[in-house]
Design a protein around this motif. Structure first.
Motif, PDB file in Angstrom:
ATOM      1  N   VAL A  70      23.209 -53.120  10.546  1.00 53.96           N
ATOM      2  CA  VAL A  70      22.114 -52.441  10.470  1.00 53.96           C
ATOM      3  C   VAL A  70      21.328 -52.394   9.124  1.00 53.96           C
ATOM      4  O   VAL A  70      21.476 -51.386   7.948  1.00 53.96           O
ATOM      5  N   PRO A  71      20.286 -53.209   9.215  1.00 51.40           N
ATOM      6  CA  PRO A  71      19.151 -53.186   7.287  1.00 51.40           C
ATOM      7  C   PRO A  71      18.625 -51.866   7.210  1.00 51.40           C
ATOM      8  O   PRO A  71      18.657 -51.471   7.980  1.00 51.40           O
ATOM      9  N   SER A  72      17.907 -52.249   5.624  1.00 50.04           N
ATOM     10  CA  SER A  72      17.860 -50.397   5.549  1.00 50.04           C
ATOM     11  C   SER A  72      16.405 -50.294   5.560  1.00 50.04           C
ATOM     12  O   SER A  72      15.301 -51.683   6.443  1.00 50.04           O
ATOM     13  N   GLY A  73      15.591 -49.294   5.288  1.00 52.80           N
ATOM     14  CA  GLY A  73      14.705 -48.918   6.272  1.00 52.80           C
ATOM     15  C   GLY A  73      13.286 -49.530   5.227  1.00 52.80           C
ATOM     16  O   GLY A  73      12.370 -49.648   6.551  1.00 52.80           O
ATOM     17  N   ARG A  74      13.881 -50.099   4.278  1.00 58.53           N
ATOM     18  CA  ARG A  74      12.689 -50.761   3.236  1.00 58.53           C
ATOM     19  C   ARG A  74      12.710 -52.232   3.783  1.00 58.53           C
ATOM     20  O   ARG A  74      11.328 -52.500   3.847  1.00 58.53           O
ATOM     21  N   ALA A  75      13.479 -52.665   4.110  1.00 60.68           N
ATOM     22  CA  ALA A  75      13.855 -54.182   4.943  1.00 60.68           C
ATOM     23  C   ALA A  75      13.309 -54.244   6.570  1.00 60.68           C
ATOM     24  O   ALA A  75      12.071 -54.784   6.086  1.00 60.68           O
TER      25      ALA A  75
END
Length: 265
Positions: free
Chosen positions: A81-86
């Motif tokens: 799962v990508p980061s929140g910033r991404a």
């Protein structure tokens, strides 16, 4: 006793490239077949249409899982799962892409569509377009095709070819806009090395399109402008598309410089 020279073995690099090219080319008919098969949803009742779409996606993901298992693919970063910033950056990029699509639509002139929306258009298509279509299309065009073509022609050319292929299978719509969308999704995949980010962007984009297509106020506003488009809207639309393409080129150049610097160190 006569000795014959041993037959030279194929270079390991060429074996890898040949295998990658074959996998990439197989992704194109799979993606095209998916587009054709998914269109059959209108032949079924609404509930069965959604079930049919879910079945297609499940079958595709099963094939993808077997493919990855047979090749021994390392999917840790690819599937995490990508980061929140991404996700924040992806949301901003998708909003800009959707705005570009609206400008392109308004600049296209009067609509020639005369058929009223069906129940499938109102209920089944939104579910399929938001939750199901992006999964298969991104796995096919970004995960399979672009990911494998990188090993053959490099990341930049692979990104371009994947965008062209994506536009080609959507040629009945707006191929130019789909080409730009393919560039954006492909750049997200290339920069993040994560398949879920372009899937999220594709689903969010389709969600915005569905909202606009089902809003009577938005439809009326768009038809008013399309019937008498202002002189400025076409050049602004073209400029917006070119700007997105240039931003992607800039990101790729920066990525290449960063990789070159890491290699030098």
């Amino acid at each position: 006793m006569q000795h014959f020279p041993a037959k030279p073995q194929q270079s390991g690099v060429w074996k890898i490239r040949g295998s990658a090219l074959l996998s990439a080319l197989l992704a194109l008919p799979v993606g095209g077949a998916w587009i054709i098969a998914s269109g059959a949803y209108v032949e079924f009742p609404i509930v069965w249409s959604i079930a049919y779409g879910i079945g297609l996606v499940a079958l595709f993901l099963l094939v993808h899982g077997l493919y990855a298992y047979r090749r021994g693919a390392r999917t840790a970063r690819y599937m995490q799962v990508p980061s929140g910033r991404a996700f924040v950056y992806a949301t901003i990029a998708t909003a800009l892409l959707l705005g570009c699509a609206v400008l392109s639509l308004l600049a296209s002139g009067p609509s020639d569509a005369t058929d009223a929306p069906t129940d499938h258009d109102r209920y089944a298509l939104p579910v399929l377009a938001i939750l199901l279509f992006p999964v298969v299309e991104e796995f096919a065009f970004r995960g399979w095709f672009q990911g494998n073509m990188e090993r053959v022609v490099g990341p930049e050319i692979a990104l371009l070819l994947a965008a062209i292929a994506f536009a080609a299978v959507h040629a009945s719509g707006n191929p130019t806009q789909h080409f730009i969308s393919g560039l954006v999704y492909g750049a997200a995949f290339l920069l993040s090395r994560n398949i879920w980010l372009p899937i999220f962007m594709h689903a969010l984009y389709n969600f915005g399109v569905v909202l606009l297509d089902t809003s009577s106020a938005a439809i009326e506003w768009a038809e008013t402008i399309r019937n008498a488009p202002p002189a400025w809207i076409e050049p602004v639309s073209g400029t917006a598309q070119a700007a997105i393409a240039l931003v992607i080129v800039g990101l790729l150049v920066q990525l290449r410089r960063t990789q070159s610097g890491q290699t030098a160190d």
